[in-house]
Design a protein around this motif. Sequence first.
Motif, PDB file in Angstrom:
ATOM      1  N   ARG A 110       0.834  -1.220   0.000  1.00 21.87           N
ATOM      2  CA  ARG A 110       0.000   0.000   0.000  1.00 21.87           C
ATOM      3  C   ARG A 110       0.860   1.258   0.000  1.00 21.87           C
ATOM      4  O   ARG A 110       0.518   2.255  -0.639  1.00 21.87           O
ATOM      5  N   GLY A 115      -1.835   3.569  -1.658  1.00 18.46           N
ATOM      6  CA  GLY A 115      -2.817   3.018  -0.742  1.00 18.46           C
ATOM      7  C   GLY A 115      -3.527   1.778  -1.248  1.00 18.46           C
ATOM      8  O   GLY A 115      -4.359   1.217  -0.550  1.00 18.46           O
ATOM      9  N   ASN A 116      -3.205   1.336  -2.455  1.00 21.03           N
ATOM     10  CA  ASN A 116      -3.835   0.143  -3.032  1.00 21.03           C
ATOM     11  C   ASN A 116      -2.956  -1.083  -2.815  1.00 21.03           C
ATOM     12  O   ASN A 116      -1.737  -0.984  -2.793  1.00 21.03           O
ATOM     13  N   GLU A 117      -3.597  -2.225  -2.704  1.00 17.00           N
ATOM     14  CA  GLU A 117      -2.864  -3.480  -2.568  1.00 17.00           C
ATOM     15  C   GLU A 117      -2.679  -4.100  -3.954  1.00 17.00           C
ATOM     16  O   GLU A 117      -3.157  -5.188  -4.243  1.00 17.00           O
TER      17      GLU A 117
END
Length: 145
Positions: A110, A115-117
Motif C-alpha cells: 500500500r 494506498g492500493n494493494e
Amino acid sequence: MMRVWILPLLLAVAGSLVAAGLIARGSPGEGAVLLALFVLIATLNSPLIFPRSISDEEARRRSEADGRPIVYWRPGCQFCMRLRIRLGRQAGRAHWVNIWRDPDGAAAVRAVNDGNETVPTVFVAGRPFTNPDPAWVRERLSPTS
C-alpha cells in the motif's frame, strides 16, 4: 488463513456440482473432463503453485543478505499467477510474501501503490516495481545477477 482458500474451494465445489449433474444425465466423460478442468483452475488459484511464503520482515532480511527480489502477491491474482508461471523454476529464488497472510507485507505494498494493494509488487534492491514484466524479473533472478 482461510480467506486464501475460499476461491479454490468454491471452484472445486462448483465443478463437482456441475460434473455430478452431467454424470446424472448420462454424460460421465463430459462430467469427468469438466471436473478436472475446475480442479485445475482451483489449483492455479490456490497458494499451492507459489513458493512457500515468508513474512515481510524475513523477506527483507534475506533480500538484504542475498540481493534477491521480494515478490508481494496474493492468491487469486491473475497477474501474480502469470508472473509465477512465467518465472518457472526460478520462482523459488525470489522471496515471496503473501499480503493476505502478512499485514506488514500488505502495508509495504500500500505504501508504494497509493494506498492500493496492487500485486504483484516486486522489490529489487529496495526499489518497488508494480506488475513488472516477468522476463525482467527473471533477469534479476538469474544466478549471475
